[in-house]
Design an enzyme around this catalytic site. Structure first.
Site, mmCIF file in Angstrom:
data_model
loop_
_atom_site.group_PDB
_atom_site.id
_atom_site.type_symbol
_atom_site.label_atom_id
_atom_site.label_comp_id
_atom_site.label_asym_id
_atom_site.label_seq_id
_atom_site.Cartn_x
_atom_site.Cartn_y
_atom_site.Cartn_z
ATOM 1 N N HIS A 1 -10.406 1.562 -4.463
ATOM 2 C CA HIS A 1 -10.264 0.744 -3.256
ATOM 3 C C HIS A 1 -11.450 0.972 -2.318
ATOM 4 O O HIS A 1 -12.104 0.015 -1.883
ATOM 5 C CB HIS A 1 -8.955 1.097 -2.548
ATOM 6 C CG HIS A 1 -8.729 0.338 -1.280
ATOM 7 N ND1 HIS A 1 -7.952 -0.797 -1.219
ATOM 8 C CD2 HIS A 1 -9.183 0.543 -0.014
ATOM 9 C CE1 HIS A 1 -7.946 -1.257 0.026
ATOM 10 N NE2 HIS A 1 -8.682 -0.456 0.778
ATOM 11 N N GLU A 2 -11.721 2.234 -2.026
ATOM 12 C CA GLU A 2 -12.813 2.538 -1.094
ATOM 13 C C GLU A 2 -14.169 2.204 -1.697
ATOM 14 O O GLU A 2 -15.097 1.837 -0.974
ATOM 15 C CB GLU A 2 -12.749 4.017 -0.685
ATOM 16 C CG GLU A 2 -11.448 4.434 -0.002
ATOM 17 C CD GLU A 2 -11.085 3.570 1.195
ATOM 18 O OE1 GLU A 2 -11.996 2.959 1.790
ATOM 19 O OE2 GLU A 2 -9.892 3.497 1.532
ATOM 20 N N HIS B 1 -15.071 -1.338 -0.830
ATOM 21 C CA HIS B 1 -15.656 -1.437 0.516
ATOM 22 C C HIS B 1 -17.105 -0.940 0.504
ATOM 23 O O HIS B 1 -18.009 -1.584 1.050
ATOM 24 C CB HIS B 1 -14.857 -0.592 1.504
ATOM 25 C CG HIS B 1 -13.477 -1.102 1.779
ATOM 26 N ND1 HIS B 1 -13.209 -2.425 2.050
ATOM 27 C CD2 HIS B 1 -12.276 -0.446 1.859
ATOM 28 C CE1 HIS B 1 -11.919 -2.580 2.273
ATOM 29 N NE2 HIS B 1 -11.332 -1.409 2.150
#
Length: 421
Positions: free
Chosen positions: A21-22, A25
Protein backbone atom coordinates in the site's frame (compact mmCIF):
# COMPACT_ATOMS: atom_id res chain seq x y z
CA UNK A 1 9.02 -24.55 15.96
CA UNK A 2 5.52 -24.52 14.44
CA UNK A 3 4.53 -21.64 16.74
CA UNK A 4 7.51 -19.56 15.61
CA UNK A 5 6.63 -20.25 11.98
CA UNK A 6 3.02 -19.16 12.51
CA UNK A 7 4.13 -15.96 14.25
CA UNK A 8 6.52 -15.17 11.41
CA UNK A 9 3.80 -15.82 8.81
CA UNK A 10 1.39 -13.56 10.72
CA UNK A 11 3.96 -10.74 10.82
CA UNK A 12 4.72 -11.31 7.13
CA UNK A 13 1.03 -10.95 6.19
CA UNK A 14 0.81 -7.56 7.94
CA UNK A 15 4.13 -6.43 6.50
CA UNK A 16 3.22 -7.36 2.92
CA UNK A 17 -0.22 -5.73 2.73
CA UNK A 18 0.90 -2.49 4.41
CA UNK A 19 4.19 -2.27 2.49
CA UNK A 20 2.50 -2.73 -0.90
CA UNK A 21 0.00 0.00 0.00
CA UNK A 22 2.66 2.50 1.04
CA UNK A 23 4.88 1.52 -1.89
CA UNK A 24 2.08 2.61 -4.21
CA UNK A 25 2.07 6.08 -2.62
CA UNK A 26 5.87 6.17 -2.63
CA UNK A 27 6.37 5.09 -6.25
CA UNK A 28 3.87 7.50 -7.80
CA UNK A 29 5.04 10.36 -5.57
CA UNK A 30 8.61 9.80 -6.74
CA UNK A 31 7.43 9.61 -10.35
CA UNK A 32 5.75 12.99 -9.91
CA UNK A 33 9.02 14.43 -8.58
CA UNK A 34 7.77 14.80 -5.01
CA UNK A 35 10.35 14.58 -2.23
CA UNK A 36 9.41 11.60 -0.03
CA UNK A 37 10.87 12.21 3.41
CA UNK A 38 9.83 8.95 5.08
CA UNK A 39 8.41 5.54 4.21
CA UNK A 40 7.08 4.08 7.46
CA UNK A 41 5.51 0.77 8.43
CA UNK A 42 3.61 1.17 11.69
CA UNK A 43 3.20 4.19 13.96
CA UNK A 44 4.82 5.41 17.15
CA UNK A 45 8.50 5.15 18.14
CA UNK A 46 10.99 3.98 15.53
CA UNK A 47 12.37 0.46 15.88
CA UNK A 48 14.45 0.36 12.69
CA UNK A 49 15.55 3.35 10.63
CA UNK A 50 17.59 3.27 7.42
CA UNK A 51 18.11 6.12 4.99
CA UNK A 52 18.38 5.36 1.29
CA UNK A 53 18.81 8.30 -1.04
CA UNK A 54 16.39 11.07 -0.04
CA UNK A 55 14.02 8.81 1.91
CA UNK A 56 14.22 7.36 5.41
CA UNK A 57 12.68 3.89 5.66
CA UNK A 58 11.41 3.06 9.14
CA UNK A 59 9.61 0.29 10.99
CA UNK A 60 7.69 1.61 13.98
CA UNK A 61 6.36 0.07 17.17
CA UNK A 62 2.58 0.07 16.67
CA UNK A 63 1.53 -2.30 13.83
CA UNK A 64 -1.60 -0.37 12.85
CA UNK A 65 -0.80 0.74 9.32
CA UNK A 66 1.89 2.94 7.86
CA UNK A 67 2.48 6.21 6.02
CA UNK A 68 4.54 7.95 3.36
CA UNK A 69 5.51 11.47 4.43
CA UNK A 70 5.83 13.78 1.43
CA UNK A 71 7.37 17.23 1.50
CA UNK A 72 4.77 19.98 1.67
CA UNK A 73 1.92 17.80 2.95
CA UNK A 74 2.40 19.18 6.44
CA UNK A 75 4.20 22.28 7.73
CA UNK A 76 7.94 21.71 7.76
CA UNK A 77 9.22 21.16 11.28
CA UNK A 78 12.59 22.90 10.75
CA UNK A 79 12.71 26.59 9.96
CA UNK A 80 15.42 29.24 9.64
CA UNK A 81 14.58 32.83 10.52
CA UNK A 82 16.24 36.14 9.78
CA UNK A 83 18.60 37.17 12.56
CA UNK A 84 19.48 33.56 13.39
CA UNK A 85 23.14 32.65 13.49
CA UNK A 86 23.95 29.53 11.49
CA UNK A 87 26.89 27.80 9.86
CA UNK A 88 27.05 26.61 6.27
CA UNK A 89 29.24 24.19 4.38
CA UNK A 90 29.98 24.67 0.70
CA UNK A 91 30.64 22.15 -2.01
CA UNK A 92 31.85 24.01 -5.05
CA UNK A 93 29.81 27.21 -5.16
CA UNK A 94 26.65 25.84 -3.50
CA UNK A 95 25.63 25.34 0.11
CA UNK A 96 25.12 21.64 0.85
CA UNK A 97 24.65 21.87 4.63
CA UNK A 98 23.11 24.40 6.99
CA UNK A 99 23.97 23.87 10.66
CA UNK A 100 21.44 25.39 13.07
CA UNK A 101 23.04 24.49 16.41
CA UNK A 102 26.34 23.45 18.05
CA UNK A 103 28.07 25.91 15.75
CA UNK A 104 31.32 26.02 17.74
CA UNK A 105 31.80 22.29 17.14
CA UNK A 106 31.63 22.60 13.36
CA UNK A 107 34.81 22.68 11.31
CA UNK A 108 35.31 23.78 7.72
CA UNK A 109 32.21 25.95 7.82
CA UNK A 110 31.23 29.59 7.36
CA UNK A 111 29.35 31.21 10.23
CA UNK A 112 27.11 34.22 9.98
CA UNK A 113 23.79 35.83 10.84
CA UNK A 114 20.95 35.21 8.40
CA UNK A 115 19.67 38.38 6.76
CA UNK A 116 17.72 36.72 3.96
CA UNK A 117 16.89 33.13 3.12
CA UNK A 118 14.71 31.36 0.56
CA UNK A 119 14.47 27.57 0.82
CA UNK A 120 11.67 27.10 -1.73
CA UNK A 121 11.92 29.37 -4.80
CA UNK A 122 15.23 31.14 -5.42
CA UNK A 123 17.26 28.85 -3.11
CA UNK A 124 19.72 31.21 -1.49
CA UNK A 125 20.88 32.43 1.89
CA UNK A 126 22.47 35.80 2.65
CA UNK A 127 24.70 35.94 5.72
CA UNK A 128 26.11 38.85 7.67
CA UNK A 129 29.72 37.76 8.22
CA UNK A 130 31.53 40.18 10.52
CA UNK A 131 29.62 43.12 9.05
CA UNK A 132 29.89 41.97 5.43
CA UNK A 133 26.81 40.54 3.67
CA UNK A 134 27.42 37.64 1.33
CA UNK A 135 24.87 35.69 -0.72
CA UNK A 136 25.23 31.93 -1.20
CA UNK A 137 23.28 29.65 -3.56
CA UNK A 138 21.68 26.59 -1.99
CA UNK A 139 21.94 23.15 -3.52
CA UNK A 140 18.37 21.84 -4.18
CA UNK A 141 19.17 18.84 -1.98
CA UNK A 142 20.89 20.78 0.80
CA UNK A 143 20.51 19.42 4.32
CA UNK A 144 19.61 21.32 7.48
CA UNK A 145 21.17 19.82 10.60
CA UNK A 146 19.55 20.54 13.95
CA UNK A 147 19.62 18.53 17.19
CA UNK A 148 21.48 15.74 15.44
CA UNK A 149 18.83 15.31 12.75
CA UNK A 150 19.16 15.96 9.04
CA UNK A 151 16.25 17.48 7.10
CA UNK A 152 16.50 17.94 3.36
CA UNK A 153 15.17 21.24 2.05
CA UNK A 154 12.15 20.99 -0.22
CA UNK A 155 12.16 23.40 -3.16
CA UNK A 156 8.66 24.31 -4.29
CA UNK A 157 8.81 22.02 -7.32
CA UNK A 158 9.55 19.05 -5.01
CA UNK A 159 6.54 19.67 -2.75
CA UNK A 160 3.26 17.74 -2.86
CA UNK A 161 1.14 20.87 -3.22
CA UNK A 162 3.04 22.15 -6.27
CA UNK A 163 2.02 19.21 -8.44
CA UNK A 164 -1.10 19.04 -10.57
CA UNK A 165 -4.34 17.72 -9.09
CA UNK A 166 -4.03 14.65 -11.32
CA UNK A 167 -0.47 13.88 -10.18
CA UNK A 168 -1.43 14.25 -6.50
CA UNK A 169 -4.55 12.12 -6.99
CA UNK A 170 -2.45 9.37 -8.60
CA UNK A 171 -0.02 9.40 -5.69
CA UNK A 172 -2.89 9.06 -3.19
CA UNK A 173 -5.02 6.53 -5.11
CA UNK A 174 -1.96 4.37 -5.86
CA UNK A 175 -1.93 3.00 -2.30
CA UNK A 176 -5.40 1.38 -2.40
CA UNK A 177 -4.87 0.45 -6.05
CA UNK A 178 -1.77 -1.58 -5.18
CA UNK A 179 -3.81 -3.39 -2.52
CA UNK A 180 -6.34 -4.32 -5.22
CA UNK A 181 -3.53 -5.55 -7.47
CA UNK A 182 -2.04 -7.60 -4.63
CA UNK A 183 -5.47 -9.05 -3.78
CA UNK A 184 -5.99 -10.12 -7.40
CA UNK A 185 -2.55 -11.72 -7.60
CA UNK A 186 -3.08 -13.56 -4.30
CA UNK A 187 -6.54 -14.75 -5.38
CA UNK A 188 -4.91 -16.18 -8.50
CA UNK A 189 -2.19 -17.78 -6.36
CA UNK A 190 -4.86 -19.30 -4.11
CA UNK A 191 -6.65 -20.84 -7.10
CA UNK A 192 -3.38 -22.31 -8.31
CA UNK A 193 -2.64 -23.73 -4.85
CA UNK A 194 -6.14 -25.02 -4.12
CA UNK A 195 -6.96 -26.09 -7.69
CA UNK A 196 -10.24 -25.62 -9.51
CA UNK A 197 -13.28 -27.73 -8.49
CA UNK A 198 -14.05 -30.55 -10.90
CA UNK A 199 -16.64 -32.58 -9.02
CA UNK A 200 -18.45 -32.59 -5.68
CA UNK A 201 -17.67 -35.60 -3.51
CA UNK A 202 -19.13 -37.01 -0.31
CA UNK A 203 -16.49 -36.32 2.33
CA UNK A 204 -17.81 -37.62 5.66
CA UNK A 205 -21.06 -39.26 6.82
CA UNK A 206 -22.79 -38.78 10.18
CA UNK A 207 -23.90 -41.88 12.03
CA UNK A 208 -27.62 -42.56 12.19
CA UNK A 209 -28.45 -40.01 9.51
CA UNK A 210 -30.28 -40.74 6.21
CA UNK A 211 -27.02 -40.81 4.20
CA UNK A 212 -25.67 -43.69 6.33
CA UNK A 213 -28.95 -45.58 6.12
CA UNK A 214 -28.93 -45.19 2.33
CA UNK A 215 -25.35 -46.53 2.31
CA UNK A 216 -23.73 -43.46 0.79
CA UNK A 217 -19.96 -43.74 1.01
CA UNK A 218 -17.10 -41.30 1.37
CA UNK A 219 -15.73 -40.55 -2.10
CA UNK A 220 -19.06 -40.91 -3.91
CA UNK A 221 -19.26 -38.31 -6.69
CA UNK A 222 -22.54 -36.36 -6.58
CA UNK A 223 -23.77 -35.68 -10.08
CA UNK A 224 -27.46 -34.77 -9.73
CA UNK A 225 -30.32 -34.60 -7.21
CA UNK A 226 -33.88 -35.14 -8.42
CA UNK A 227 -32.59 -34.78 -11.96
CA UNK A 228 -30.98 -31.40 -11.32
CA UNK A 229 -27.25 -31.43 -12.25
CA UNK A 230 -25.04 -30.47 -9.31
CA UNK A 231 -21.59 -30.36 -10.86
CA UNK A 232 -19.58 -28.23 -8.41
CA UNK A 233 -22.53 -26.19 -7.10
CA UNK A 234 -22.41 -26.89 -3.38
CA UNK A 235 -25.09 -24.28 -2.64
CA UNK A 236 -27.50 -25.93 -5.10
CA UNK A 237 -27.08 -29.26 -3.31
CA UNK A 238 -27.78 -27.67 0.07
CA UNK A 239 -30.81 -25.84 -1.35
CA UNK A 240 -32.43 -29.01 -2.73
CA UNK A 241 -31.73 -31.15 0.34
CA UNK A 242 -32.72 -28.38 2.77
CA UNK A 243 -35.98 -27.79 0.93
CA UNK A 244 -37.03 -31.48 1.06
CA UNK A 245 -37.51 -32.36 4.76
CA UNK A 246 -39.35 -35.70 5.01
CA UNK A 247 -39.62 -35.93 1.21
CA UNK A 248 -37.71 -38.70 -0.63
CA UNK A 249 -35.04 -37.46 -3.05
CA UNK A 250 -33.04 -39.31 -5.66
CA UNK A 251 -29.29 -38.75 -5.78
CA UNK A 252 -27.29 -39.69 -8.88
CA UNK A 253 -23.77 -40.64 -7.89
CA UNK A 254 -20.69 -42.27 -9.39
CA UNK A 255 -18.88 -44.83 -7.23
CA UNK A 256 -15.75 -46.51 -8.52
CA UNK A 257 -16.55 -45.36 -12.03
CA UNK A 258 -20.05 -46.85 -11.94
CA UNK A 259 -23.15 -44.63 -12.04
CA UNK A 260 -25.76 -45.37 -9.37
CA UNK A 261 -29.05 -43.95 -8.13
CA UNK A 262 -29.67 -43.73 -4.39
CA UNK A 263 -32.94 -42.74 -2.77
CA UNK A 264 -32.97 -41.16 0.70
CA UNK A 265 -35.26 -38.95 2.75
CA UNK A 266 -33.77 -35.83 4.39
CA UNK A 267 -34.54 -35.57 8.09
CA UNK A 268 -35.82 -32.18 9.33
CA UNK A 269 -33.64 -30.38 11.88
CA UNK A 270 -34.90 -28.06 14.66
CA UNK A 271 -35.70 -25.35 12.10
CA UNK A 272 -37.40 -27.77 9.71
CA UNK A 273 -34.51 -27.76 7.23
CA UNK A 274 -33.74 -31.06 5.52
CA UNK A 275 -30.47 -32.79 6.46
CA UNK A 276 -28.98 -36.04 5.19
CA UNK A 277 -25.82 -36.05 7.34
CA UNK A 278 -22.97 -35.56 4.88
CA UNK A 279 -20.18 -33.09 4.39
CA UNK A 280 -18.97 -32.52 0.87
CA UNK A 281 -15.58 -31.74 -0.58
CA UNK A 282 -14.37 -30.83 -4.03
CA UNK A 283 -12.34 -33.02 -6.28
CA UNK A 284 -9.95 -30.53 -7.82
CA UNK A 285 -7.51 -30.29 -10.69
CA UNK A 286 -4.87 -27.77 -11.67
CA UNK A 287 -6.42 -24.54 -12.95
CA UNK A 288 -5.61 -23.22 -16.41
CA UNK A 289 -4.39 -19.65 -16.88
CA UNK A 290 -7.85 -18.58 -18.05
CA UNK A 291 -9.52 -20.28 -15.08
CA UNK A 292 -7.03 -18.65 -12.74
CA UNK A 293 -7.72 -15.14 -14.06
CA UNK A 294 -11.51 -15.50 -14.18
CA UNK A 295 -11.56 -17.33 -10.85
CA UNK A 296 -9.49 -14.59 -9.20
CA UNK A 297 -11.98 -12.00 -10.45
CA UNK A 298 -14.96 -13.97 -9.11
CA UNK A 299 -13.26 -14.53 -5.76
CA UNK A 300 -12.49 -10.81 -5.43
CA UNK A 301 -16.13 -10.03 -6.23
CA UNK A 302 -17.32 -12.40 -3.49
CA UNK A 303 -14.86 -10.85 -1.02
CA UNK A 304 -16.01 -7.34 -1.95
CA UNK A 305 -19.64 -8.26 -1.24
CA UNK A 306 -18.66 -9.64 2.17
CA UNK A 307 -16.68 -6.49 3.01
CA UNK A 308 -19.52 -4.13 2.08
CA UNK A 309 -22.00 -6.22 4.04
CA UNK A 310 -19.75 -5.60 7.05
CA UNK A 311 -19.69 -1.85 6.33
CA UNK A 312 -23.48 -1.87 6.05
CA UNK A 313 -23.77 -3.34 9.55
CA UNK A 314 -21.47 -0.62 10.89
CA UNK A 315 -23.57 2.12 9.29
CA UNK A 316 -26.89 0.66 10.49
CA UNK A 317 -25.53 -0.09 13.96
CA UNK A 318 -26.24 -3.81 13.55
CA UNK A 319 -23.20 -4.91 15.55
CA UNK A 320 -21.78 -5.31 19.05
CA UNK A 321 -18.41 -4.07 20.26
CA UNK A 322 -17.20 -7.66 20.38
CA UNK A 323 -17.88 -7.90 16.63
CA UNK A 324 -15.16 -5.31 16.00
CA UNK A 325 -11.52 -6.26 15.95
CA UNK A 326 -8.25 -4.39 15.86
CA UNK A 327 -4.66 -5.48 15.18
CA UNK A 328 -4.79 -8.03 18.02
CA UNK A 329 -7.90 -9.77 16.66
CA UNK A 330 -6.54 -9.64 13.12
CA UNK A 331 -3.26 -11.20 14.24
CA UNK A 332 -5.16 -13.87 16.19
CA UNK A 333 -7.34 -14.84 13.23
CA UNK A 334 -4.35 -14.73 10.88
CA UNK A 335 -2.42 -17.13 13.12
CA UNK A 336 -5.41 -19.50 13.22
CA UNK A 337 -5.70 -19.46 9.43
CA UNK A 338 -1.94 -19.95 9.05
CA UNK A 339 -2.38 -23.33 10.78
CA UNK A 340 -4.72 -24.40 7.95
CA UNK A 341 -1.97 -24.20 5.36
CA UNK A 342 -0.43 -21.82 2.88
CA UNK A 343 -3.42 -21.90 0.50
CA UNK A 344 -5.90 -20.62 3.11
CA UNK A 345 -3.37 -18.07 4.38
CA UNK A 346 -2.96 -16.80 0.82
CA UNK A 347 -6.73 -16.38 0.46
CA UNK A 348 -6.95 -14.59 3.83
CA UNK A 349 -4.10 -12.25 2.91
CA UNK A 350 -5.94 -11.40 -0.32
CA UNK A 351 -9.04 -10.61 1.74
CA UNK A 352 -7.07 -8.34 4.11
CA UNK A 353 -5.38 -6.54 1.21
CA UNK A 354 -8.73 -5.97 -0.52
CA UNK A 355 -10.25 -4.74 2.74
CA UNK A 356 -7.37 -2.32 3.33
CA UNK A 357 -7.74 -0.90 -0.18
CA UNK A 358 -11.52 -0.45 0.09
CA UNK A 359 -11.39 0.91 3.65
CA UNK A 360 -8.81 3.53 2.70
CA UNK A 361 -11.07 4.82 -0.08
CA UNK A 362 -13.92 5.55 2.34
CA UNK A 363 -14.60 9.31 2.74
CA UNK A 364 -13.31 9.32 6.32
CA UNK A 365 -10.95 12.14 7.39
CA UNK A 366 -7.28 11.07 7.42
CA UNK A 367 -7.92 8.24 4.95
CA UNK A 368 -7.03 8.34 1.25
CA UNK A 369 -10.69 8.66 0.29
CA UNK A 370 -11.05 11.91 2.20
CA UNK A 371 -7.88 13.31 0.66
CA UNK A 372 -9.18 12.46 -2.80
CA UNK A 373 -12.40 14.33 -2.00
CA UNK A 374 -10.40 17.44 -1.07
CA UNK A 375 -8.54 17.15 -4.39
CA UNK A 376 -11.86 16.79 -6.22
CA UNK A 377 -13.14 19.96 -4.55
CA UNK A 378 -9.93 21.74 -5.53
CA UNK A 379 -10.42 20.68 -9.15
CA UNK A 380 -14.01 21.99 -9.12
CA UNK A 381 -13.15 25.25 -7.32
CA UNK A 382 -10.01 25.92 -9.31
CA UNK A 383 -8.11 26.58 -6.07
CA UNK A 384 -7.13 24.43 -3.08
CA UNK A 385 -8.94 24.28 0.24
CA UNK A 386 -7.17 26.18 3.02
CA UNK A 387 -4.31 23.78 3.94
CA UNK A 388 -4.69 24.55 7.65
CA UNK A 389 -8.38 23.60 7.58
CA UNK A 390 -7.70 20.43 5.62
CA UNK A 391 -4.89 19.47 8.00
CA UNK A 392 -7.20 20.01 10.97
CA UNK A 393 -9.89 17.78 9.42
CA UNK A 394 -7.36 15.01 8.81
CA UNK A 395 -5.86 15.42 12.28
CA UNK A 396 -9.25 15.05 13.97
CA UNK A 397 -10.07 12.05 11.77
CA UNK A 398 -6.75 10.40 12.57
CA UNK A 399 -7.24 11.01 16.29
CA UNK A 400 -10.71 9.42 16.18
CA UNK A 401 -9.42 6.41 14.23
CA UNK A 402 -6.61 5.93 16.75
CA UNK A 403 -9.11 6.24 19.62
CA UNK A 404 -11.31 3.56 18.02
CA UNK A 405 -8.22 1.42 17.51
CA UNK A 406 -7.35 1.72 21.19
CA UNK A 407 -10.89 0.75 22.22
CA UNK A 408 -11.09 -2.33 20.01
CA UNK A 409 -7.54 -3.37 20.93
CA UNK A 410 -8.36 -3.07 24.63
CA UNK A 411 -11.50 -5.13 24.01
CA UNK A 412 -9.45 -7.74 22.10
CA UNK A 413 -6.97 -8.04 24.97
CA UNK A 414 -9.78 -8.42 27.53
CA UNK A 415 -11.34 -11.11 25.37
CA UNK A 416 -8.03 -12.99 25.20
CA UNK A 417 -7.59 -12.68 28.97
CA UNK A 418 -11.10 -14.09 29.48
CA UNK A 419 -10.22 -16.93 27.13
CA UNK A 420 -12.95 -16.14 24.60
CA UNK A 421 -12.56 -16.97 20.94
Amino acid sequence: METIQIVLLTVLVFFVIVTIHEWGHYYFAKRAGILVREFAIGFGPKLISIKRGETRFTIRLVPAGGFVRMAGEDPEIVDVASGQTIAIKLKGDKVTRLYLDRLDERSGVIRGEVTQIDLERDLFVTLDIEGEKERFALHPQALMISKGKETQIAPLDRQFGSKSVAARARAIFAGPFMNFVLAFVLCGAYIQLAGTPENLLVDSISKGMPAEKAQLQSGDMIQAINGTPIGTDYDKMIEIIGGSPGVPIQMDIVRGGVAQKIELTPAPDDQGVGKVGITAAYKTRSATITETVTGAGKLMKQMTVIIFEGFKKLVTGDFKLDDLGGPVRTAEVTSQIAKQGIAELTRWTAMLSLYLGIFNLLPIPALDGSRLIFLGLEALRGRPIDPNRESMVHFVGFALIMLLMLVVTYNDILRLVRGES
